[in-house]
Design a protein around this motif. Structure first.
Motif, PDB file in Angstrom:
ATOM      1  N   VAL A  48       0.843  -1.205   0.000  1.00 62.25           N
ATOM      2  CA  VAL A  48       0.000   0.000   0.000  1.00 62.25           C
ATOM      3  C   VAL A  48       0.874   1.250   0.000  1.00 62.25           C
ATOM      4  O   VAL A  48       0.604   2.206  -0.735  1.00 62.25           O
ATOM      5  CB  VAL A  48      -0.974  -0.010   1.195  1.00 62.25           C
ATOM      6  CG1 VAL A  48      -1.696   1.320   1.321  1.00 62.25           C
ATOM      7  CG2 VAL A  48      -1.976  -1.155   1.047  1.00 62.25           C
ATOM      8  N   ASP A  49       1.947   1.248   0.800  1.00 61.59           N
ATOM      9  CA  ASP A  49       2.864   2.398   0.818  1.00 61.59           C
ATOM     10  C   ASP A  49       3.468   2.632  -0.570  1.00 61.59           C
ATOM     11  O   ASP A  49       3.592   3.773  -1.011  1.00 61.59           O
ATOM     12  CB  ASP A  49       3.992   2.183   1.836  1.00 61.59           C
ATOM     13  CG  ASP A  49       3.526   2.303   3.279  1.00 61.59           C
ATOM     14  OD1 ASP A  49       2.386   2.781   3.507  1.00 61.59           O
ATOM     15  OD2 ASP A  49       4.297   1.909   4.172  1.00 61.59           O
ATOM     16  N   ALA A  50       3.841   1.545  -1.248  1.00 61.19           N
ATOM     17  CA  ALA A  50       4.412   1.671  -2.588  1.00 61.19           C
ATOM     18  C   ALA A  50       3.397   2.287  -3.548  1.00 61.19           C
ATOM     19  O   ALA A  50       3.739   3.183  -4.334  1.00 61.19           O
ATOM     20  CB  ALA A  50       4.874   0.309  -3.102  1.00 61.19           C
ATOM     21  N   LEU A  51       2.162   1.837  -3.486  1.00 65.85           N
ATOM     22  CA  LEU A  51       1.117   2.372  -4.363  1.00 65.85           C
ATOM     23  C   LEU A  51       0.844   3.833  -4.039  1.00 65.85           C
ATOM     24  O   LEU A  51       0.696   4.659  -4.945  1.00 65.85           O
ATOM     25  CB  LEU A  51      -0.154   1.535  -4.253  1.00 65.85           C
ATOM     26  CG  LEU A  51      -0.040   0.083  -4.740  1.00 65.85           C
ATOM     27  CD1 LEU A  51      -1.318  -0.689  -4.418  1.00 65.85           C
ATOM     28  CD2 LEU A  51       0.284   0.008  -6.218  1.00 65.85           C
ATOM     29  N   GLN A  52       0.789   4.173  -2.762  1.00 64.46           N
ATOM     30  CA  GLN A  52       0.542   5.565  -2.374  1.00 64.46           C
ATOM     31  C   GLN A  52       1.708   6.470  -2.759  1.00 64.46           C
ATOM     32  O   GLN A  52       1.515   7.653  -3.002  1.00 64.46           O
ATOM     33  CB  GLN A  52       0.276   5.673  -0.875  1.00 64.46           C
ATOM     34  CG  GLN A  52      -1.080   5.134  -0.479  1.00 64.46           C
ATOM     35  CD  GLN A  52      -1.342   5.237   1.014  1.00 64.46           C
ATOM     36  OE1 GLN A  52      -0.438   5.111   1.828  1.00 64.46           O
ATOM     37  NE2 GLN A  52      -2.598   5.442   1.369  1.00 64.46           N
ATOM     38  N   ALA A  53       2.910   5.911  -2.824  1.00 61.98           N
ATOM     39  CA  ALA A  53       4.092   6.690  -3.189  1.00 61.98           C
ATOM     40  C   ALA A  53       4.255   6.836  -4.701  1.00 61.98           C
ATOM     41  O   ALA A  53       5.208   7.451  -5.160  1.00 61.98           O
ATOM     42  CB  ALA A  53       5.344   6.058  -2.581  1.00 61.98           C
ATOM     43  N   GLY A  54       3.338   6.258  -5.465  1.00 65.14           N
ATOM     44  CA  GLY A  54       3.366   6.459  -6.906  1.00 65.14           C
ATOM     45  C   GLY A  54       3.598   5.222  -7.753  1.00 65.14           C
ATOM     46  O   GLY A  54       3.636   5.318  -8.979  1.00 65.14           O
TER      47      GLY A  54
END
Length: 139
Positions: A48-54
């Motif tokens: 999720v962090d990776a997706l939120q970071a772009g």
């Protein structure tokens, strides 16, 4: 979307993927390649962090079922990805953006090809669109 180049993150288990190959060489061939101790160590929050970071997609490469160095890490990762795909779908995000592959590639020769194939799939989906889930909008 012809000029869209997806941003991908690739986590790969160091015991099944590329451990006989040259890590420096793989880093040159694959952007955002993250060798990890076990696919079971990839938490849903990391994805999720990776997706939120772009990131537009996350690929997780783990050992075949029944061959995990840490007993059942790959099985746990597979379950986690399945559940995460359901959560992403609730947010209107295509579940195909998160993929897990349980196999072996000790020399790491297949990793760049798998990343390329995954990139083509994500390219067809286009950029990720983050939305609020319907449940949260009603509250």
């Amino acid at each position: 979307m012809a000029d869209f180049e997806p941003k991908l993150i690739c986590f790969s288990c160091k015991f099944g993927w590329g451990y006989l190959g040259d890590e420096a060489e793989l880093h040159k061939k694959i952007k955002n390649w993250i060798p990890i101790i076990c696919s079971g160590k990839v938490d849903a929050a990391h994805v999720v962090d990776a997706l939120q970071a772009g990131a537009d997609g996350v690929l997780i490469l783990g050992c075949p079922e029944g061959e995990c160095h840490y007993q059942d890490g790959n099985f746990e990762a597979k379950k986690r990805v399945y559940l995460l795909q359901k959560v992403l779908a609730a947010y209107g995000i295509e579940p195909e953006r998160v993929r897990i592959e349980l196999s072996l590639d000790p020399e790491g020769k297949r990793i760049p090809e798998m990343v390329k194939d995954f990139s083509e799939i994500i390219s067809k989906l286009g950029p990720i669109k983050m939305v609020e889930p319907a449940v949260a909008r009603k509250a």
